[in-house]
Design a protein around this motif. Structure first.
Motif, mmCIF file in Angstrom:
data_model
loop_
_atom_site.group_PDB
_atom_site.id
_atom_site.type_symbol
_atom_site.label_atom_id
_atom_site.label_comp_id
_atom_site.label_asym_id
_atom_site.label_seq_id
_atom_site.Cartn_x
_atom_site.Cartn_y
_atom_site.Cartn_z
ATOM 1 N N VAL A 103 0.834 -1.195 0.000
ATOM 2 C CA VAL A 103 0.000 0.000 0.000
ATOM 3 C C VAL A 103 0.873 1.252 0.000
ATOM 4 N N LEU A 104 1.890 1.257 0.836
ATOM 5 C CA LEU A 104 2.769 2.427 0.912
ATOM 6 C C LEU A 104 3.565 2.632 -0.364
ATOM 7 N N VAL A 105 4.044 1.549 -0.958
ATOM 8 C CA VAL A 105 4.788 1.676 -2.213
ATOM 9 C C VAL A 105 3.903 2.310 -3.285
ATOM 10 N N GLY A 106 2.656 1.836 -3.392
ATOM 11 C CA GLY A 106 1.742 2.394 -4.380
ATOM 12 C C GLY A 106 1.423 3.851 -4.107
ATOM 13 N N ALA A 107 1.189 4.170 -2.832
ATOM 14 C CA ALA A 107 0.862 5.546 -2.474
ATOM 15 C C ALA A 107 2.041 6.479 -2.723
ATOM 16 N N CYS A 115 -0.016 12.962 -7.557
ATOM 17 C CA CYS A 115 -1.384 12.612 -7.178
ATOM 18 C C CYS A 115 -1.729 13.217 -5.819
ATOM 19 N N LYS A 116 -3.008 13.494 -5.637
ATOM 20 C CA LYS A 116 -3.514 13.989 -4.349
ATOM 21 C C LYS A 116 -4.480 13.000 -3.718
ATOM 22 N N GLU A 117 -5.044 12.087 -4.533
ATOM 23 C CA GLU A 117 -6.060 11.146 -4.057
ATOM 24 C C GLU A 117 -5.523 9.727 -4.069
ATOM 25 N N ALA A 118 -5.819 8.969 -2.996
ATOM 26 C CA ALA A 118 -5.550 7.538 -2.953
ATOM 27 C C ALA A 118 -6.892 6.824 -2.974
ATOM 28 N N LEU A 119 -7.230 6.232 -4.099
ATOM 29 C CA LEU A 119 -8.504 5.545 -4.253
ATOM 30 C C LEU A 119 -8.366 4.099 -3.800
ATOM 31 N N ASP A 151 -7.062 1.135 8.822
ATOM 32 C CA ASP A 151 -5.652 1.307 9.154
ATOM 33 C C ASP A 151 -4.824 1.635 7.924
ATOM 34 N N MET A 152 -5.190 1.111 6.757
ATOM 35 C CA MET A 152 -4.446 1.426 5.542
ATOM 36 C C MET A 152 -4.723 2.870 5.096
ATOM 37 N N CYS A 153 -5.942 3.322 5.268
ATOM 38 C CA CYS A 153 -6.235 4.731 4.971
ATOM 39 C C CYS A 153 -5.445 5.643 5.907
ATOM 40 N N ALA A 154 -5.422 5.289 7.193
ATOM 41 C CA ALA A 154 -4.678 6.094 8.167
ATOM 42 C C ALA A 154 -3.189 6.107 7.838
ATOM 43 N N LEU A 155 -2.673 4.964 7.411
ATOM 44 C CA LEU A 155 -1.261 4.854 7.055
ATOM 45 C C LEU A 155 -0.923 5.776 5.888
ATOM 46 N N VAL A 156 -1.740 5.739 4.850
ATOM 47 C CA VAL A 156 -1.497 6.565 3.664
ATOM 48 C C VAL A 156 -1.639 8.042 4.002
ATOM 49 N N LEU A 157 -2.658 8.395 4.755
ATOM 50 C CA LEU A 157 -2.875 9.795 5.115
ATOM 51 C C LEU A 157 -1.706 10.338 5.923
ATOM 52 N N GLU A 158 -1.230 9.547 6.894
ATOM 53 C CA GLU A 158 -0.155 10.009 7.776
ATOM 54 C C GLU A 158 1.195 10.024 7.080
ATOM 55 N N ARG A 159 1.478 8.984 6.317
ATOM 56 C CA ARG A 159 2.830 8.834 5.770
ATOM 57 C C ARG A 159 3.030 9.548 4.436
ATOM 58 N N THR A 160 1.974 9.754 3.664
ATOM 59 C CA THR A 160 2.149 10.348 2.334
ATOM 60 C C THR A 160 1.390 11.654 2.150
ATOM 61 N N GLY A 161 0.390 11.913 2.968
ATOM 62 C CA GLY A 161 -0.425 13.117 2.789
ATOM 63 C C GLY A 161 -1.480 12.985 1.711
ATOM 64 N N LEU A 162 -1.506 11.845 0.982
ATOM 65 C CA LEU A 162 -2.576 11.641 0.009
ATOM 66 C C LEU A 162 -3.909 11.515 0.737
ATOM 67 N N LEU A 163 -4.969 11.953 0.080
ATOM 68 C CA LEU A 163 -6.292 11.941 0.686
ATOM 69 C C LEU A 163 -7.031 10.666 0.289
ATOM 70 N N PRO A 164 -7.320 9.783 1.228
ATOM 71 C CA PRO A 164 -8.007 8.537 0.877
ATOM 72 C C PRO A 164 -9.463 8.749 0.495
ATOM 73 N N THR A 183 -10.516 9.452 6.026
ATOM 74 C CA THR A 183 -10.827 9.586 4.605
ATOM 75 C C THR A 183 -11.321 10.997 4.315
ATOM 76 N N ALA A 184 -11.109 11.412 3.081
ATOM 77 C CA ALA A 184 -11.666 12.689 2.634
ATOM 78 C C ALA A 184 -13.063 12.508 2.075
ATOM 79 N N SER A 185 -13.341 11.319 1.561
ATOM 80 C CA SER A 185 -14.645 11.018 0.960
ATOM 81 C C SER A 185 -14.789 9.504 0.849
ATOM 82 N N MET A 186 -16.006 9.082 0.581
ATOM 83 C CA MET A 186 -16.290 7.658 0.382
ATOM 84 C C MET A 186 -17.256 7.520 -0.783
#
Length: 404
Positions: A103-107, A115-119, A151-164, A183-186
């Motif tokens: 997940v982190l590698v992709g983000a 990119c700003k969004e992690a879908l 937890d994966m959304c939290a990981l991406v948000l914290e470590r990369t700043g991308l918005l899940p 998450t920023a949206s669902m």
């Protein structure tokens, strides 16, 4: 108001009045919608012009998109949609659930590409079907996929700043509350309100999570929880034109009640060689134009209207003539895992084709400007802080930070 257009034959005066009323009042009469969803060549120009008039009132000449990275968290699912090529059975060697490291590698690859969004896309509740997957989750301390997704959304948000942006399927209100802080949206596609498709031979046979009432309850629960939400319809899977209209009115009703639906997608079915519906007819460009225009008139100015450009590569720019004002998420780094045979258009191409018809293409976040302005209501404080540093005063990505 007066709509003036040249058509091959005179258009029914009642239909013309209904279209003019829809432009003025922001809502289309259902009887007219049932007629227009099958508009002939004579009615089509007037329908498209009315849709463009409503779109102009909502967004002017601005068309948006989100620069995203696609993270297919797991391709296991308990449903068996006849049109799906994403889902794999647990015994399939292509079945895969991403580890936190993946997940982190992709983000990180997405962040490096601007990119700003992690879908996050994933199958619906696979733990209810596969014992091996339940064991995979349990070995990592989870009982349910939704907990792992959190937890994966939290990981991406914290470590990369991308918005899940999370698409985990049907959710309870508690599930939505769990994901909201990270998450920023669902999103959840309604797809259809047709229960016929759950019957033998239907596209949703064997799909407990495709019961329309269940999906509508998820969308409504997101409204109660004040979550910026994406939904939409999938056309060409066996629904009737009237059922498309009914689905759109169901969405409009929830939007009127809660105001949380930031975008509605009209997505066209595409055949694939490895699905049960491999020989099913695909919607035409005309089908898409009619459906988009009717959707715009039903939705009025309440929400953005979107259609995927990669699913109609030879004619997607014509969607702009039918009231569309958003292209959805487009990734410069990952493929569309739901339609892997359909590559995203290059962003420069998307920009050129949009501008050719007189529009301006702007990058947005996974949360739309209207919801950024109401951030205290719709966004968790941590997410709100991340959003604030990415946008200009209008709530879009500053032009100087856009990458083409």
């Amino acid at each position: 108001m007066t709509l003036e257009i040249i058509s091959l034959r005179p258009v029914d005066s009642g239909l013309e009045r209904a279209l003019a009323s829809a432009v003025d009042a922001g809502s289309l009469d259902p009887a007219a919608a049932y007629q227009l969803i099958e508009a002939d060549i004579d009615s089509l120009p007037l329908l498209l012009e009315a849709a463009r008039a409503v779109r102009a009132r909502r967004s002017g000449r601005v068309v948006t998109y989100s620069r995203k990275v696609f993270l297919p968290l797991t391709n296991l699912c308990r449903d068996q949609c006849a049109y799906c090529t994403f889902v794999r059975r647990a015994s399939d060697p292509r079945a895969h659930t991403m580890t936190p490291e993946e997940v982190l590698v992709g983000a990180e690859a997405g962040r490096a590409a601007g990119c700003k969004e992690a879908l996050f896309s994933l199958g619906d509740k696979p733990e209810l079907r596969y014992a091996s997957y339940r064991q995979w989750l349990a070995a990592r301390g989870y009982a349910r996929t939704i907990e792992y997704l959190h937890d994966m959304c939290a990981l991406v948000l914290e470590r990369t700043g991308l918005l899940p942006h999370a698409n985990p399927g049907v959710m309870t209100e508690d599930d939505i509350a769990l994901l909201r802080p990270v998450t920023a949206s669902m999103g959840l596609m309604l797809e259809t309100i047709s229960e016929r498709l759950l019957e033998r031979g239907g596209a949703h046979r064997g799909c407990p999570d495709k019961v329309p009432a269940v999906r509508l309850e998820t969308i409504e629960a997101a409204g109660r929880r004040r979550v910026p939400f994406t939904t939409g319809i999938l056309i060409g899977i066996g629904e009737t034109p009237r059922e498309r209209v009914d689905a759109l009115y169901s969405i409009r009703s929830l939007q009127d009640r809660y105001g949380h639906i930031q975008e509605v997608i009209v997505q066209n079915f595409r055949r694939k060689p490895d699905i049960r519906m491999r020989d099913w007819p695909e919607p035409t460009l005309l089908d898409m134009l009619r459906t988009l225009a009717v959707a715009r008139l039903i939705l009025g100015t309440t929400t953005a209207l979107q259609a995927p450009p990669n699913l109609m590569p030879d004619g997607y720019d014509l969607y702009l003539l039918a009231g569309l004002d958003d292209w959805g998420g487009v990734s410069p780094v990952t493929r569309d895992y739901i339609n892997p045979e359909r590559a995203w258009p290059h962003l420069r191409e998307l920009k050129e084709r949009t501008e050719r018809l007189g529009f301006v293409l702007r990058e947005r976040l996974a949360v739309y400007p209207e919801y950024i302005r109401r951030g205290e209501e719709f966004l968790d404080p941590v997410v709100r802080e991340r959003v604030a540093v990415l946008v200009d005063p209008g709530g879009l990505v500053p032009p100087e930070k856009e990458l083409w």
